[in-house]
Design a protein around this motif. Structure first.
Motif, PDB file in Angstrom:
ATOM      1  N   ARG A  44       0.837  -1.215   0.000  1.00  0.00           N
ATOM      2  CA  ARG A  44       0.000   0.000   0.000  1.00  0.00           C
ATOM      3  C   ARG A  44       0.863   1.252   0.000  1.00  0.00           C
ATOM      4  O   ARG A  44       2.032   1.239   0.402  1.00  0.00           O
ATOM      5  CB  ARG A  44      -0.982  -0.003   1.165  1.00  0.00           C
ATOM      6  CG  ARG A  44      -0.483  -0.269   2.602  1.00  0.00           C
ATOM      7  CD  ARG A  44       0.691   0.436   3.038  1.00  0.00           C
ATOM      8  NE  ARG A  44       0.933   0.438   4.466  1.00  0.00           N
ATOM      9  CZ  ARG A  44       1.693   1.364   5.055  1.00  0.00           C
ATOM     10  NH1 ARG A  44       2.282   2.312   4.366  1.00  0.00           N
ATOM     11  NH2 ARG A  44       1.930   1.301   6.354  1.00  0.00           N
ATOM     12  N   ALA A  89       0.346   5.020   1.634  1.00  0.00           N
ATOM     13  CA  ALA A  89      -0.564   5.553   2.659  1.00  0.00           C
ATOM     14  C   ALA A  89      -0.223   7.010   3.016  1.00  0.00           C
ATOM     15  O   ALA A  89       0.267   7.279   4.103  1.00  0.00           O
ATOM     16  CB  ALA A  89      -0.501   4.666   3.906  1.00  0.00           C
ATOM     17  N   PRO A  90      -0.463   7.935   2.093  1.00  0.00           N
ATOM     18  CA  PRO A  90      -0.082   9.323   2.391  1.00  0.00           C
ATOM     19  C   PRO A  90      -1.012  10.005   3.402  1.00  0.00           C
ATOM     20  O   PRO A  90      -2.206   9.718   3.444  1.00  0.00           O
ATOM     21  CB  PRO A  90      -0.214  10.018   1.026  1.00  0.00           C
ATOM     22  CG  PRO A  90      -1.273   9.227   0.304  1.00  0.00           C
ATOM     23  CD  PRO A  90      -1.102   7.797   0.768  1.00  0.00           C
ATOM     24  N   SER A  91      -0.431  10.886   4.204  1.00  0.00           N
ATOM     25  CA  SER A  91      -1.234  11.788   5.031  1.00  0.00           C
ATOM     26  C   SER A  91      -1.489  13.027   4.169  1.00  0.00           C
ATOM     27  O   SER A  91      -0.534  13.613   3.666  1.00  0.00           O
ATOM     28  CB  SER A  91      -0.456  12.195   6.285  1.00  0.00           C
ATOM     29  OG  SER A  91      -0.031  11.035   6.967  1.00  0.00           O
ATOM     30  N   GLU A 105      -4.485   8.743   4.828  1.00  0.00           N
ATOM     31  CA  GLU A 105      -4.420   8.752   6.295  1.00  0.00           C
ATOM     32  C   GLU A 105      -4.839  10.135   6.812  1.00  0.00           C
ATOM     33  O   GLU A 105      -4.028  10.938   7.294  1.00  0.00           O
ATOM     34  CB  GLU A 105      -3.012   8.330   6.735  1.00  0.00           C
ATOM     35  CG  GLU A 105      -2.687   6.928   6.166  1.00  0.00           C
ATOM     36  CD  GLU A 105      -1.770   6.071   7.001  1.00  0.00           C
ATOM     37  OE1 GLU A 105      -0.777   6.586   7.525  1.00  0.00           O
ATOM     38  OE2 GLU A 105      -2.050   4.863   7.114  1.00  0.00           O
ATOM     39  N   TYR A 130      -1.741   8.375  14.385  1.00  0.00           N
ATOM     40  CA  TYR A 130      -1.137   7.603  13.295  1.00  0.00           C
ATOM     41  C   TYR A 130      -0.678   6.214  13.734  1.00  0.00           C
ATOM     42  O   TYR A 130      -0.964   5.211  13.073  1.00  0.00           O
ATOM     43  CB  TYR A 130       0.036   8.423  12.730  1.00  0.00           C
ATOM     44  CG  TYR A 130       1.076   7.591  12.033  1.00  0.00           C
ATOM     45  CD1 TYR A 130       0.794   6.986  10.817  1.00  0.00           C
ATOM     46  CD2 TYR A 130       2.338   7.386  12.595  1.00  0.00           C
ATOM     47  CE1 TYR A 130       1.735   6.194  10.182  1.00  0.00           C
ATOM     48  CE2 TYR A 130       3.278   6.599  11.969  1.00  0.00           C
ATOM     49  CZ  TYR A 130       2.969   5.994  10.761  1.00  0.00           C
ATOM     50  OH  TYR A 130       3.895   5.206  10.144  1.00  0.00           O
ATOM     51  N   VAL A 181      -2.478   3.265  11.604  1.00  0.00           N
ATOM     52  CA  VAL A 181      -1.703   2.617  10.541  1.00  0.00           C
ATOM     53  C   VAL A 181      -1.686   1.101  10.766  1.00  0.00           C
ATOM     54  O   VAL A 181      -1.827   0.317   9.821  1.00  0.00           O
ATOM     55  CB  VAL A 181      -0.276   3.235  10.466  1.00  0.00           C
ATOM     56  CG1 VAL A 181       0.596   2.814  11.624  1.00  0.00           C
ATOM     57  CG2 VAL A 181       0.419   2.889   9.159  1.00  0.00           C
ATOM     58  N   ARG A 228       8.012   2.195   2.654  1.00  0.00           N
ATOM     59  CA  ARG A 228       7.795   3.591   3.047  1.00  0.00           C
ATOM     60  C   ARG A 228       9.138   4.259   3.280  1.00  0.00           C
ATOM     61  O   ARG A 228      10.195   3.626   3.200  1.00  0.00           O
ATOM     62  CB  ARG A 228       6.922   3.647   4.305  1.00  0.00           C
ATOM     63  CG  ARG A 228       7.542   2.946   5.480  1.00  0.00           C
ATOM     64  CD  ARG A 228       6.613   2.943   6.675  1.00  0.00           C
ATOM     65  NE  ARG A 228       7.237   2.348   7.848  1.00  0.00           N
ATOM     66  CZ  ARG A 228       6.633   2.152   8.989  1.00  0.00           C
ATOM     67  NH1 ARG A 228       5.361   2.504   9.137  1.00  0.00           N
ATOM     68  NH2 ARG A 228       7.281   1.620  10.015  1.00  0.00           N
ATOM     69  N   LEU A 268      10.423   6.796   8.798  1.00  0.00           N
ATOM     70  CA  LEU A 268       9.516   6.048   9.679  1.00  0.00           C
ATOM     71  C   LEU A 268      10.162   4.782  10.253  1.00  0.00           C
ATOM     72  O   LEU A 268       9.524   4.021  10.976  1.00  0.00           O
ATOM     73  CB  LEU A 268       8.224   5.696   8.922  1.00  0.00           C
ATOM     74  CG  LEU A 268       7.402   6.930   8.514  1.00  0.00           C
ATOM     75  CD1 LEU A 268       6.268   6.543   7.578  1.00  0.00           C
ATOM     76  CD2 LEU A 268       6.830   7.630   9.743  1.00  0.00           C
TER      77      LEU A 268
HETATM   78  N1  GLU Z   1       0.816   8.332   6.529  1.00  0.00           N
HETATM   79  C1  GLU Z   1       2.222   8.241   6.773  1.00  0.00           C
HETATM   80  C2  GLU Z   1       2.939   9.423   6.136  1.00  0.00           C
HETATM   81  O1  GLU Z   1       2.411  10.011   5.192  1.00  0.00           O
HETATM   82  C3  GLU Z   1       2.851   6.982   6.225  1.00  0.00           C
HETATM   83  C4  GLU Z   1       2.365   5.755   6.872  1.00  0.00           C
HETATM   84  C5  GLU Z   1       3.197   4.521   6.610  1.00  0.00           C
HETATM   85  O2  GLU Z   1       3.575   4.297   5.448  1.00  0.00           O
HETATM   86  O3  GLU Z   1       3.442   3.774   7.531  1.00  0.00           O
HETATM   87  O4  GLU Z   1       4.015   9.759   6.565  1.00  0.00           O
END
Ligand code: GLU
Length: 305
Positions: A9, A11-13, A45, A174, A178, A192, A196
């Protein structure tokens, strides 16, 4: 052994439009999924309306579409998943794996931003004045393999840094959302940015506490600007120019250490993606931001390979 289908996936904020750094992450996760004959999902997100301009989600989805990055399932929005996060919090509270914390910002600051030692043992009672809910980490020396970076090790210092999973203002955090959604969507591989990486050990504990296996992880270097700062809204990263998707994708492939042939940016988007898919070499991804640095839309690539 039963074969588990790859599910990845992006998963952008939605704190702003897609920029070059987020395109690189999206493309890496798409390529990993496609070269594993897997599914690729997009999850918005959108947990914090105060940091998210209302137009950002639409901009991100349009940008992904113009770059040919189309998810295999309907886009998921975390803003529509509050019930699932609440249920997970209740489960964790019942199991004593989460607790109510009424610490003020001042108290946390006085303790170098860390959580004071006493709070887990004397939590706020339910219904008391505004409080956050924190996940009770276990002290642990965590080891796991990263599919790009190799063996990882992190010392989890329980209690002092227990992550907030429900913020005082009432927003789900988050760290919890997540994990709940990665479990619910059956995500097997997370690709990602390496900003992170430090969250991984904590998130593994949350997976375990919710009775699930953690996915595989692959952290790619974050793309930085000339000042060495991560491209982001805070560092004024420019929005992607959706009118030149092939050029952007070729630049993103190069940032990922791939070597697209000269002139590929003149091809159609689907041709660029197809080139990426057939030539994808995970081990060519640079390990550090420095190696992937200096590449912003419209500039020449440094020839660092
Ligand atoms: N939503 C998070 C972000 O944009 C990323 C989440 C993830 O990939 O674990 O930084």
């Amino acid at each position: 052994m039963e074969h588990i289908r790859y599910r990845g996936r992006f998963a952008p904020s939605p704190t702003g439009p897609l920029h070059f750094g987020s395109l690189v992450t999206a493309l890496a996760s798409w390529l990993e999924a496609r070269t594993s004959s897997g599914d690729w999902l997009v999850r918005i997100e959108d947990l914090d309306p105060l940091r998210e301009p209302p137009e950002a989600t639409g901009q991100i989805l349009r940008s992904l579409e113009s770059h040919g990055l189309l998810p295999d399932e309907p886009v998921r929005f975390q803003s529509r998943r509050h019930g699932a996060y609440q249920a997970a919090i209740e489960q964790l509270l019942l199991q004593n794996k989460a607790y109510r914390c009424g610490c003020s910002r001042k108290q946390l600051q006085a303790n170098q931003g860390h959580h004071p030692f006493h709070c887990r043992t004397s939590p706020q009672p339910p219904g008391s004045s505004p409080h956050a809910i924190r996940f009770a980490l276990e002290d642990e020396n965590s080891h796991w393999p990263d599919l790009l970076l190799g063996p990882q090790q992190q010392q989890v210092r329980a209690e002092l840094d227990d992550p907030v999973i429900l913020r005082k203002e009432g927003f789900y955090a988050y760290q919890l959302a997540v994990v709940v959604d990665d479990i619910d969507q059956g995500i097997t591989h997370v690709v990602r940015g390496s900003d992170l990486l430090d969250m991984t050990a904590q998130q593994q504990q949350i997976f375990r506490a919710l009775g699930a296996c953690a996915p595989h992880w692959l952290h790619i270097p974050v793309i930085t600007n000339e000042q060495g700062q991560k491209l982001s809204k805070q560092t004024h990263a420019p929005a992607l120019d959706d009118t030149r998707p092939s050029g952007n994708l070729v630049q993103a492939l190069t940032a990922l250490g791939q070597t697209p042939p000269p002139g590929l940016e003149e091809s159609r988007v689907d041709e660029v993606l197809e080139w990426g898919r057939t030539h994808w070499q995970r081990h060519a991804i640079p390990l550090t931001s420095r190696q992937a640095r200096g590449i912003t839309p419209g500039t020449q690539f440094p020839s660092d390979r």
